[in-house]
Design a protein around this motif. Structure first.
Motif, PDB file in Angstrom:
ATOM      1  N   THR A   1      10.553   1.647   0.491  1.00  0.00           N
ATOM      2  CA  THR A   1       9.425   1.408   1.393  1.00  0.00           C
ATOM      3  C   THR A   1       9.836   0.501   2.549  1.00  0.00           C
ATOM      4  O   THR A   1       9.530   0.772   3.710  1.00  0.00           O
ATOM      5  CB  THR A   1       8.252   0.782   0.607  1.00  0.00           C
ATOM      6  N   VAL A   2      10.576  -0.575   2.204  1.00  0.00           N
ATOM      7  CA  VAL A   2      10.994  -1.530   3.238  1.00  0.00           C
ATOM      8  C   VAL A   2      12.031  -0.899   4.171  1.00  0.00           C
ATOM      9  O   VAL A   2      11.980  -1.067   5.388  1.00  0.00           O
ATOM     10  CB  VAL A   2      11.526  -2.826   2.582  1.00  0.00           C
ATOM     11  N   LEU A   3      12.971  -0.144   3.596  1.00  0.00           N
ATOM     12  CA  LEU A   3      14.006   0.491   4.428  1.00  0.00           C
ATOM     13  C   LEU A   3      13.386   1.518   5.385  1.00  0.00           C
ATOM     14  O   LEU A   3      13.777   1.609   6.552  1.00  0.00           O
ATOM     15  CB  LEU A   3      15.071   1.167   3.558  1.00  0.00           C
ATOM     16  N   ALA A   4      12.409   2.279   4.889  1.00  0.00           N
ATOM     17  CA  ALA A   4      11.759   3.274   5.748  1.00  0.00           C
ATOM     18  C   ALA A   4      11.004   2.572   6.871  1.00  0.00           C
ATOM     19  O   ALA A   4      11.084   2.959   8.035  1.00  0.00           O
ATOM     20  CB  ALA A   4      10.815   4.147   4.925  1.00  0.00           C
TER      21      ALA A   4
ATOM     22  N   PRO B   1      13.369   8.286   8.063  1.00  0.00           N
ATOM     23  CA  PRO B   1      11.956   8.564   8.347  1.00  0.00           C
ATOM     24  C   PRO B   1      11.078   8.324   7.122  1.00  0.00           C
ATOM     25  O   PRO B   1      11.475   8.649   6.001  1.00  0.00           O
ATOM     26  CB  PRO B   1      11.951  10.054   8.715  1.00  0.00           C
ATOM     27  N   LYS B   2       9.881   7.797   7.374  1.00  0.00           N
ATOM     28  CA  LYS B   2       8.951   7.578   6.259  1.00  0.00           C
ATOM     29  C   LYS B   2       8.626   8.876   5.537  1.00  0.00           C
ATOM     30  O   LYS B   2       8.343   8.871   4.338  1.00  0.00           O
ATOM     31  CB  LYS B   2       7.663   6.931   6.769  1.00  0.00           C
TER      32      LYS B   2
ATOM     33  N   HIS C   1      17.294  13.602  -2.587  1.00  0.00           N
ATOM     34  CA  HIS C   1      18.334  12.562  -2.558  1.00  0.00           C
ATOM     35  C   HIS C   1      17.762  11.218  -2.994  1.00  0.00           C
ATOM     36  O   HIS C   1      18.512  10.291  -3.276  1.00  0.00           O
ATOM     37  CB  HIS C   1      18.901  12.422  -1.144  1.00  0.00           C
ATOM     38  N   TYR C   2      16.447  11.117  -2.978  1.00  0.00           N
ATOM     39  CA  TYR C   2      15.800   9.848  -3.290  1.00  0.00           C
ATOM     40  C   TYR C   2      15.574   9.737  -4.800  1.00  0.00           C
ATOM     41  O   TYR C   2      14.532  10.102  -5.322  1.00  0.00           O
ATOM     42  CB  TYR C   2      14.505   9.694  -2.484  1.00  0.00           C
ATOM     43  N   VAL C   3      16.615   9.268  -5.471  1.00  0.00           N
ATOM     44  CA  VAL C   3      16.622   9.113  -6.922  1.00  0.00           C
ATOM     45  C   VAL C   3      15.758   7.901  -7.289  1.00  0.00           C
ATOM     46  O   VAL C   3      15.463   7.059  -6.434  1.00  0.00           O
ATOM     47  CB  VAL C   3      18.085   8.906  -7.398  1.00  0.00           C
TER      48      VAL C   3
ATOM     49  N   ARG D   1       0.843  -1.195   0.000  1.00  0.00           N
ATOM     50  CA  ARG D   1       0.000   0.000   0.000  1.00  0.00           C
ATOM     51  C   ARG D   1       0.885   1.255   0.000  1.00  0.00           C
ATOM     52  O   ARG D   1       0.697   2.171  -0.790  1.00  0.00           O
ATOM     53  CB  ARG D   1      -0.885  -0.047   1.261  1.00  0.00           C
ATOM     54  N   GLU D   2       1.874   1.235   0.880  1.00  0.00           N
ATOM     55  CA  GLU D   2       2.769   2.402   0.963  1.00  0.00           C
ATOM     56  C   GLU D   2       3.550   2.603  -0.324  1.00  0.00           C
ATOM     57  O   GLU D   2       3.772   3.735  -0.773  1.00  0.00           O
ATOM     58  CB  GLU D   2       3.737   2.242   2.148  1.00  0.00           C
ATOM     59  N   MET D   3       3.961   1.495  -0.948  1.00  0.00           N
ATOM     60  CA  MET D   3       4.740   1.625  -2.173  1.00  0.00           C
ATOM     61  C   MET D   3       3.904   2.222  -3.303  1.00  0.00           C
ATOM     62  O   MET D   3       4.360   3.079  -4.050  1.00  0.00           O
ATOM     63  CB  MET D   3       5.299   0.265  -2.606  1.00  0.00           C
ATOM     64  N   LEU D   4       2.655   1.770  -3.400  1.00  0.00           N
ATOM     65  CA  LEU D   4       1.799   2.317  -4.459  1.00  0.00           C
ATOM     66  C   LEU D   4       1.561   3.806  -4.239  1.00  0.00           C
ATOM     67  O   LEU D   4       1.557   4.601  -5.197  1.00  0.00           O
ATOM     68  CB  LEU D   4       0.472   1.560  -4.515  1.00  0.00           C
TER      69      LEU D   4
END
Ligand code: MG
Lengths: 285, 340
Positions: A82-85, A91-92, A104-106, A22-25
């Motif tokens: 998603t998994v690392l956060a 932080p999420k 930074h999040y390429v 859900r978070e990834m989508l």
């Protein structure tokens, strides 16, 4: 000292996976970019790795004895973020900025992000890098293990096969390559684009210990990832997965390779995931 | 009866070298291997990675002396660079050693991503570089390596001109926290003096204000000879700058040459496109100085068949060719602009 991840049951991991999907989508929707199908197919593998198998945590990420994970199929970075956060590496709220101007999040993993070991994204690079890492562990007589995640379309890259030879030659039983075997790539079925089957026979003949599992079954995945290696042999795990896993209209559909859901599609997908979560709760009750 | 091995140095060049007091040294590759072994004996984290190239890299004795510090990957250059990067990411000081022609073309993407973008402290060693392989032809030449590597972020590109530079470059690379590429040939070289060496810094081998030769790698000695020859025959005093680090370029030394000499001849064992010459031109073109310039190197063609010496002579990279190239520039030497 490295610590193992939390001891979640198979059911708890499955419940977490629904939340992660859900978070990834939502992440992909916000970013306006992403590899949706592959992220859904490898989510259970990443969840099992980071929440059961890998001896690494945000606290031990700088420890030279930590397990290494290099995501060779770097395009599925949204699943990794998603998994690392979720695991607390960052932080999420950081994920609000994925792919945004100056973030930074390429759209592929880089070492600027806590928890990421190597910059990947060009295919066929992870396995040779992991071979070097596994060699370093052997040279230093350290017990850490090195994991990489490959895509099945990626296996057409010749560098994988150079590393397949090398890892067996050096008897790197601390090296575990996981194949996200969703049978699809951007153009269509991998068997039609460039057939790489029979994969089990190929990797066995290269001198690897091959384990075939259901890549969405935590009991099977956990066992394949955690069972000790065959001494002197690297391990190749064929995780049979479904591209787009978890959302009916994304499953087994190459169109969802890197398609971003519309708002309506997102809502529908989230509703399906909510239902799945409810069903899981029913089962565990 | 076989013809004598062709030399880089004809009788006139040999005579100038003698008058300049240049002593003959070894091949840089031998110095590389000896220096690496010396360092590796002290630092157990140093690992050489070879692709069936320990012989051509002069690393066979190293492999015998330090079998635990050499990794053979077979003829697989992409794997070589990936492994070199992985070792470096896990605390090893890895040196990936392979013929420059293969290392910097076949595994360019691994250099770009696994080493430079991931920013691991690996060293890449391009052996038998430039046209060292002579008559083996263009498959084995690396006259593209400066160009492609200069276009990659986070890589120090070094081509030593003599044994001193080679030794110092290996030591500096071993101490570097960021990726370094070293380029070595296999011809015996003259020693070019003891001007200090540092990564990113030019070495002025000879003072002069009439023209500056700016060169890198194995062409530097020929510039020094050309400067000696021009001084003897015309009285002109040419500066000779060895530029071991092609990137990042010592722009200060380039600008000083442009300002003070007003004419520049660059020389490199590389195609004229994308190498040292164009790097120098890029600096001066964007400066207040507009020296007359000539870029000496391999033109945009498949290199003529012959030994390294034949190829150098053919393209004017020897004493007489370089002196000839400098001639017209010395004639029309432009003075530096006077400040307003
Ligand atoms: Mg696939």
């Amino acid at each position: 000292m490295t610590t193992t991840s939390s001891d979640l049951s198979d059911q708890q991991l499955a419940a977490k996976a629904v939340a992660l999907r859900r978070e990834m989508l939502q992440l992909i929707f916000r970013a306006g970019a992403g590899h949706t199908g592959g992220g859904m197919s490898c989510m259970d593998i990443l969840n099992a790795l980071y929440n059961r198998v890998l001896r690494v945590s945000p606290e031990t990420f700088g420890d030279p004895g930590r397990d290494r994970y290099v995501q060779s199929k770097g395009h599925c970075v949204e699943a990794l973020y998603t998994v690392l956060a979720d695991r607390g590496f960052f932080p999420k709220s950081d994920l609000e900025t994925v792919c945004h101007y100056q973030s930074h999040y390429v759209g592929h993993p880089t070492r600027h992000i806590a928890g990421v070991e190597m910059n990947t994204g060009a295919l066929g690079h992870g396995l040779p890098i992991c071979l070097g890492m596994a060699l370093a562990a052997k040279m230093d007589r350290k017990p850490y293990r090195v994991f990489t995640l490959l895509g099945d379309g990626e296996l057409a890259e010749g560098s994988n096969w150079e590393a397949a030879l090398g890892a067996a030659h050096y008897q790197l039983d601390n090296l575990i390559a996981i194949l996200d075997h969703n049978s699809l790539q951007i153009t269509g079925y991998t068997r039609d684009v460039m057939n790489s089957e029979p994969l089990d026979e190929k990797w066995q003949s290269f001198g690897w210990n091959v384990r075939s599992v259901d890549g969405h079954d935590y009991a099977e995945l956990g066992k394949a990832l955690s069972d000790p290696p065959e001494p002197g042999k690297p391990t190749f795990i064929i995780a049979n997965t479904i591209k787009g896993k978890g959302v009916s209209f994304m499953e087994n559909n190459a169109k969802w390779h890197h398609r971003v859901p519309t708002e309506e599609e997102l809502e529908q997908a989230l509703a399906e995931l909510d239902e799945a979560e409810a069903r899981l709760k029913e089962v565990t009750r | 009866m076989s013809a004598p091995a062709p030399s880089m140095y004809d009788a006139a060049a040999t005579a100038v070298a003698e008058r300049l007091g240049l002593a003959k040294g070894k091949a840089n590759l031998e110095v590389f291997a000896a220096t690496l072994e010396e360092l590796a004996r002290e630092n157990p984290d140093i690992v050489a990675v070879t692709s069936d190239s320990r012989g051509s890299g002069k690393l066979a004795p190293y492999g015998i002396a330090l079998p635990g510090q050499i990794v053979e990957v077979g003829i697989a250059e992409q794997n070589l660079v990936g492994i070199t990067a992985g070792l470096a990411a896990c605390g090893k000081k890895s040196f990936g050693v392979s013929p420059s022609c293969f290392l910097t073309a076949r595994s360019l993407e691994q250099i770009k991503n696994d080493v430079c973008y991931s920013d691991v402290p690996a060293v890449l060693v391009g052996i038998s570089a430039g046209v060292s392989y002579g008559a083996l032809g263009s498959t084995h030449h690396s006259v593209h390596d400066f160009a492609v590597l200069r276009a990659i972020n986070n890589l120090i590109v070094v081509a030593p001109a003599d044994n001193f530079e080679a030794r110092e470059a290996v030591r500096a690379a071993a101490a570097s926290d960021t990726p370094v590429f070293l380029r070595f040939g296999k011809a015996a070289l003259y020693d070019l003096g003891d001007a200090p060496f540092a990564l990113g810094k030019a070495r002025v081998l000879r003072e002069g204000d009439d023209l500056a030769f700016i060169a890198t790698g194995e062409t530097v000695v020929h510039c020094l000879l050309a400067a000696g020859h021009l001084a003897e025959t015309t009285g002109r005093q040419c500066r000779v700058i060895s530029m071991p680090t092609v990137k990042p370029l010592d722009t200060e030394a380039v600008l000083a040459a442009a300002a003070e000499c007003g004419a520049i001849v660059t020389a490199e064992e590389h195609m004229v496109h994308g190498g040292l010459g164009e790097a120098v031109a890029g600096v001066v073109a964007q400066s207040d100085f507009h020296p007359a310039m000539r870029i000496m190197g391999i033109p945009d063609e498949y290199t003529v068949t012959g030994s390294q010496a034949d190829i150098f002579r053919h393209y004017g990279l020897t004493m007489s060719g370089l002196a000839e190239a400098a001639g017209p520039l010395l004639e029309k030497r432009r003075p530096a602009p006077t400040p307003a």
